[in-house]
Design a protein around this motif. Structure first.
Motif, PDB file in Angstrom:
ATOM      1  N   GLN A   1       0.853  -1.220   0.320  1.00  0.00           N
ATOM      2  CA  GLN A   1       0.068  -0.007  -0.007  1.00  0.00           C
ATOM      3  C   GLN A   1       0.922   1.305   0.204  1.00  0.00           C
ATOM      4  O   GLN A   1       1.571   1.687   0.959  1.00  0.00           O
ATOM      5  N   ALA A   2       0.693   1.838  -1.176  1.00  0.00           N
ATOM      6  CA  ALA A   2       1.574   3.406  -1.292  1.00  0.00           C
ATOM      7  C   ALA A   2       0.555   4.403  -0.503  1.00  0.00           C
ATOM      8  O   ALA A   2      -0.552   4.138  -0.705  1.00  0.00           O
ATOM      9  N   PRO A   3       1.112   5.487  -0.323  1.00  0.00           N
ATOM     10  CA  PRO A   3       0.517   6.706   0.313  1.00  0.00           C
ATOM     11  C   PRO A   3      -0.589   7.159  -0.653  1.00  0.00           C
ATOM     12  O   PRO A   3      -0.432   7.115  -1.905  1.00  0.00           O
ATOM     13  N   GLY A   4      -1.982   7.087  -0.025  1.00  0.00           N
ATOM     14  CA  GLY A   4      -3.065   7.641  -0.672  1.00  0.00           C
ATOM     15  C   GLY A   4      -3.518   6.522  -1.707  1.00  0.00           C
ATOM     16  O   GLY A   4      -4.609   6.972  -2.811  1.00  0.00           O
ATOM     17  N   LYS A   5      -3.155   5.388  -1.822  1.00  0.00           N
ATOM     18  CA  LYS A   5      -3.599   4.373  -2.740  1.00  0.00           C
ATOM     19  C   LYS A   5      -4.209   3.173  -2.237  1.00  0.00           C
ATOM     20  O   LYS A   5      -4.020   2.892  -0.638  1.00  0.00           O
ATOM     21  N   GLU A   6      -4.911   2.458  -2.777  1.00  0.00           N
ATOM     22  CA  GLU A   6      -5.512   1.045  -2.176  1.00  0.00           C
ATOM     23  C   GLU A   6      -4.436   0.114  -2.092  1.00  0.00           C
ATOM     24  O   GLU A   6      -3.389   0.242  -2.700  1.00  0.00           O
ATOM     25  N   ARG A   7      -4.613  -0.699  -0.979  1.00  0.00           N
ATOM     26  CA  ARG A   7      -3.857  -1.804  -0.907  1.00  0.00           C
ATOM     27  C   ARG A   7      -4.085  -2.762  -2.219  1.00  0.00           C
ATOM     28  O   ARG A   7      -5.264  -3.011  -2.424  1.00  0.00           O
ATOM     29  N   GLU A   8      -2.825  -3.208  -2.704  1.00  0.00           N
ATOM     30  CA  GLU A   8      -2.987  -4.043  -3.740  1.00  0.00           C
ATOM     31  C   GLU A   8      -2.009  -5.511  -3.705  1.00  0.00           C
ATOM     32  O   GLU A   8      -1.135  -5.280  -2.936  1.00  0.00           O
ATOM     33  N   PHE A   9      -2.765  -6.221  -4.442  1.00  0.00           N
ATOM     34  CA  PHE A   9      -1.871  -7.725  -4.337  1.00  0.00           C
ATOM     35  C   PHE A   9      -0.647  -7.657  -5.114  1.00  0.00           C
ATOM     36  O   PHE A   9      -0.351  -6.963  -5.998  1.00  0.00           O
ATOM     37  N   VAL A  10       0.155  -8.202  -4.424  1.00  0.00           N
ATOM     38  CA  VAL A  10       1.828  -8.535  -4.874  1.00  0.00           C
ATOM     39  C   VAL A  10       1.709  -9.832  -5.359  1.00  0.00           C
ATOM     40  O   VAL A  10       2.226 -10.346  -6.600  1.00  0.00           O
ATOM     41  N   ALA A  11       1.638 -11.129  -4.536  1.00  0.00           N
ATOM     42  CA  ALA A  11       2.051 -12.181  -4.890  1.00  0.00           C
ATOM     43  C   ALA A  11       1.279 -13.303  -3.872  1.00  0.00           C
ATOM     44  O   ALA A  11       1.049 -12.786  -2.592  1.00  0.00           O
ATOM     45  N   ALA A  12       1.213 -14.470  -4.126  1.00  0.00           N
ATOM     46  CA  ALA A  12       0.772 -15.472  -3.203  1.00  0.00           C
ATOM     47  C   ALA A  12       1.401 -16.757  -3.376  1.00  0.00           C
ATOM     48  O   ALA A  12       1.653 -17.219  -4.597  1.00  0.00           O
ATOM     49  N   ILE A  13       1.379 -17.716  -2.606  1.00  0.00           N
ATOM     50  CA  ILE A  13       2.006 -19.010  -2.507  1.00  0.00           C
ATOM     51  C   ILE A  13       0.804 -20.106  -1.990  1.00  0.00           C
ATOM     52  O   ILE A  13       0.442 -19.781  -0.814  1.00  0.00           O
ATOM     53  N   SER A  14       0.829 -21.020  -2.991  1.00  0.00           N
ATOM     54  CA  SER A  14      -0.380 -21.875  -2.209  1.00  0.00           C
ATOM     55  C   SER A  14       0.046 -22.879  -1.146  1.00  0.00           C
ATOM     56  O   SER A  14       1.232 -23.088  -1.275  1.00  0.00           O
TER      57      SER A  14
END
Length: 125
Positions: A40-53
């Motif tokens: 999450q950058a300042p003033g922005k929505e939290r965004e997906f980066v990566a996931a591991i199952s």
């Protein structure tokens, strides 16, 4: 209950690398949860980066970060990592580790029920 603690953030120049770590409490966390990274950058929505199952450790990435970031896990240490290479100033954000009971590669914030406190990554130009 799962507790997550991130570390490894800091200040790096553009083009550099950082490796974030997320230590999870509780037994068999990686066999019970899908683990993910968000930012999450300042003033922005939290965004997906990566996931591991869970189990087979299949990796999922945001299209914008695929090829530069690598997610991995160490079951013995109950720790998930995010290796970030070729960093850009726009990668500056607070990075969060999260755990989800969902299968596959959940990419929505609401898919994750457990969150760490976040670690700051700052990339200078």
């Amino acid at each position: 209950q799962v507790q997550l603690v991130e570390s490894g953030g800091g200040l790096v120049q553009a083009g550099g690398s950082l490796r974030l770590s997320c230590a999870a409490s509780g037994r068999s966390t990686f066999s019970s949860y899908t683990m993910g990274w968000f930012r999450q950058a300042p003033g922005k929505e939290r965004e997906f980066v990566a996931a591991i199952s869970r189990g087979i450790g299949r990796q999922y990435y945001s299209d914008s970060m695929k090829g530069r970031f690598t997610i991995s896990g160490d079951n013995a240490k109950n720790t998930v990592y995010l290796q970030m290479d070729s960093l850009k100033p726009e990668d500056t954000a607070v990075y969060y580790c999260a755990a989800s009971i969902n299968y596959g590669g959940p990419k929505l914030r609401n898919d994750y029920g457990y969150w760490g406190q976040g670690t700051q990554v700052t990339v200078s130009s």
